[in-house]
Design a protein around this motif. Sequence first.
Motif, PDB file in Angstrom:
ATOM      1  N   GLY A 153      -7.931  18.144 -48.102  1.00 35.18           N
ATOM      2  CA  GLY A 153      -9.480  18.531 -48.387  1.00 35.18           C
ATOM      3  C   GLY A 153     -10.218  18.477 -46.585  1.00 35.18           C
ATOM      4  O   GLY A 153     -11.314  18.812 -46.608  1.00 35.18           O
ATOM      5  N   GLY A 154      -9.454  18.214 -45.862  1.00 36.16           N
ATOM      6  CA  GLY A 154      -9.898  18.297 -44.545  1.00 36.16           C
ATOM      7  C   GLY A 154     -10.312  17.128 -43.844  1.00 36.16           C
ATOM      8  O   GLY A 154     -11.129  17.125 -42.817  1.00 36.16           O
ATOM      9  N   GLY A 155     -10.185  15.752 -44.610  1.00 33.55           N
ATOM     10  CA  GLY A 155     -10.648  14.452 -44.014  1.00 33.55           C
ATOM     11  C   GLY A 155      -9.564  13.816 -43.445  1.00 33.55           C
ATOM     12  O   GLY A 155      -8.560  13.897 -43.760  1.00 33.55           O
ATOM     13  N   PRO A 156      -9.962  12.707 -42.817  1.00 33.73           N
ATOM     14  CA  PRO A 156      -8.944  11.758 -42.288  1.00 33.73           C
ATOM     15  C   PRO A 156      -8.270  10.866 -43.191  1.00 33.73           C
ATOM     16  O   PRO A 156      -8.726  10.896 -44.506  1.00 33.73           O
ATOM     17  N   ILE A 157      -7.270  10.745 -43.021  1.00 34.19           N
ATOM     18  CA  ILE A 157      -6.193   9.717 -43.803  1.00 34.19           C
ATOM     19  C   ILE A 157      -6.245   8.348 -43.587  1.00 34.19           C
ATOM     20  O   ILE A 157      -6.023   8.022 -42.314  1.00 34.19           O
ATOM     21  N   SER A 158      -6.542   7.492 -44.252  1.00 29.53           N
ATOM     22  CA  SER A 158      -6.675   5.982 -44.065  1.00 29.53           C
ATOM     23  C   SER A 158      -5.471   5.059 -44.522  1.00 29.53           C
ATOM     24  O   SER A 158      -5.382   5.885 -45.732  1.00 29.53           O
ATOM     25  N   VAL A 159      -4.909   4.358 -43.770  1.00 32.10           N
ATOM     26  CA  VAL A 159      -3.953   3.548 -44.740  1.00 32.10           C
ATOM     27  C   VAL A 159      -4.280   2.114 -44.399  1.00 32.10           C
ATOM     28  O   VAL A 159      -4.374   1.504 -43.509  1.00 32.10           O
ATOM     29  N   PRO A 160      -4.225   1.405 -45.682  1.00 31.36           N
ATOM     30  CA  PRO A 160      -5.006   0.073 -45.759  1.00 31.36           C
ATOM     31  C   PRO A 160      -3.827  -0.828 -45.037  1.00 31.36           C
ATOM     32  O   PRO A 160      -2.652  -0.405 -45.149  1.00 31.36           O
ATOM     33  N   PRO A 161      -4.075  -1.981 -44.474  1.00 37.98           N
ATOM     34  CA  PRO A 161      -3.394  -2.891 -43.921  1.00 37.98           C
ATOM     35  C   PRO A 161      -2.039  -3.518 -44.604  1.00 37.98           C
ATOM     36  O   PRO A 161      -1.206  -3.885 -44.302  1.00 37.98           O
ATOM     37  N   ASP A 162      -2.434  -3.427 -46.074  1.00 39.45           N
ATOM     38  CA  ASP A 162      -1.300  -3.982 -47.118  1.00 39.45           C
ATOM     39  C   ASP A 162      -0.645  -3.202 -47.640  1.00 39.45           C
ATOM     40  O   ASP A 162       0.028  -3.269 -48.682  1.00 39.45           O
ATOM     41  N   ALA A 163      -0.603  -1.762 -47.147  1.00 38.49           N
ATOM     42  CA  ALA A 163      -0.035  -0.704 -47.792  1.00 38.49           C
ATOM     43  C   ALA A 163       1.646  -1.111 -47.659  1.00 38.49           C
ATOM     44  O   ALA A 163       2.382  -0.368 -48.554  1.00 38.49           O
ATOM     45  N   GLY A 164       1.855  -1.882 -46.757  1.00 31.39           N
ATOM     46  CA  GLY A 164       3.577  -1.976 -46.449  1.00 31.39           C
ATOM     47  C   GLY A 164       4.195  -0.616 -45.958  1.00 31.39           C
ATOM     48  O   GLY A 164       3.569   0.206 -45.226  1.00 31.39           O
ATOM     49  N   ALA A 165       5.457  -0.566 -46.224  1.00 28.13           N
ATOM     50  CA  ALA A 165       6.239   0.697 -45.892  1.00 28.13           C
ATOM     51  C   ALA A 165       5.743   1.918 -46.771  1.00 28.13           C
ATOM     52  O   ALA A 165       6.123   1.885 -47.838  1.00 28.13           O
ATOM     53  N   VAL A 166       5.166   2.814 -45.982  1.00 31.40           N
ATOM     54  CA  VAL A 166       4.691   4.042 -46.665  1.00 31.40           C
ATOM     55  C   VAL A 166       5.664   4.996 -47.217  1.00 31.40           C
ATOM     56  O   VAL A 166       6.759   5.149 -46.303  1.00 31.40           O
ATOM     57  N   GLU A 167       5.543   5.834 -48.075  1.00 28.32           N
ATOM     58  CA  GLU A 167       6.616   6.614 -48.599  1.00 28.32           C
ATOM     59  C   GLU A 167       5.480   8.222 -48.437  1.00 28.32           C
ATOM     60  O   GLU A 167       4.813   8.043 -48.753  1.00 28.32           O
ATOM     61  N   ILE A 168       6.299   9.381 -48.139  1.00 29.42           N
ATOM     62  CA  ILE A 168       5.793  10.396 -47.900  1.00 29.42           C
ATOM     63  C   ILE A 168       6.631  11.547 -48.684  1.00 29.42           C
ATOM     64  O   ILE A 168       7.872  11.737 -48.641  1.00 29.42           O
TER      65      ILE A 168
END
Length: 246
Positions: A126-141
């Motif tokens: 949507g054209g907005g920034p992407i935030s990753v919470p500090p407790d997200a752990g190892a992210v998967e894409i």
Amino acid sequence: MDTISHVALSLAAAMRRELEVTANNIANANTSGFKSERVVFENYVAAGTAPDGGSDFVIDAGSYVDLRAGALTNTGNPLDVALNGPGWLAYRTEDGRTAYGRDGRFMINGDGNLVTVTGAQVLDEGGGPISVPPDAGAVEIAADGTLSSEAGVALARIGVFDLPSIQSFERLGGGLFVPPQGARSDAVPSLDTSVVQGALEGSNVQPILEMTRLMDIQKAYERATQINRTHDELARDAIRRIGRQS
């Protein structure tokens, strides 16, 4: 200035322009996702100036982006992404502009935003920034760009866009592109591009070919300057002869 000088100067100017582009390509041979640039030249024939139809002048007709994909290299870094297909990633630069490129060297900054190694914010669909919470752990894409936490919670989807008018975009440093000043982006979601986690796309610059091109440019530039020197010498000799006869 006569025709010979115009022809030689037009060639020299064209070679200078191609030298700048080729040098920039070589400088970005190791820039992730970089697309090389090619200059287009045309001949201008001055009608009625010569029995054979005219004299050729070299005209810089612009340049275009070489859209060939670079080689994909597995890095094992979960925040590295490469694109498999024609799409483009979107970023927000420090000056607030939306830029596009294919550099997938990502990291999470101190504010928890997904950014490139140069600090540009990675944008979502949507054209907005992407935030990753500090407790997200190892992210998967995922292949569709969905970024999920270690617990499987979807956080955002990385924006991947097609740019039908990319050839008219202006280049920024680091392989980024922005729409021409005053124009709006025609970016649309890409349906034919997948995201590859843990990999990077290399530059599509071929250093050996670019170095060969660089040598050809130098030789052509030397020919142009030699034509001017020879013409100047002939003109001076003619003036001396006329002076002696008078």
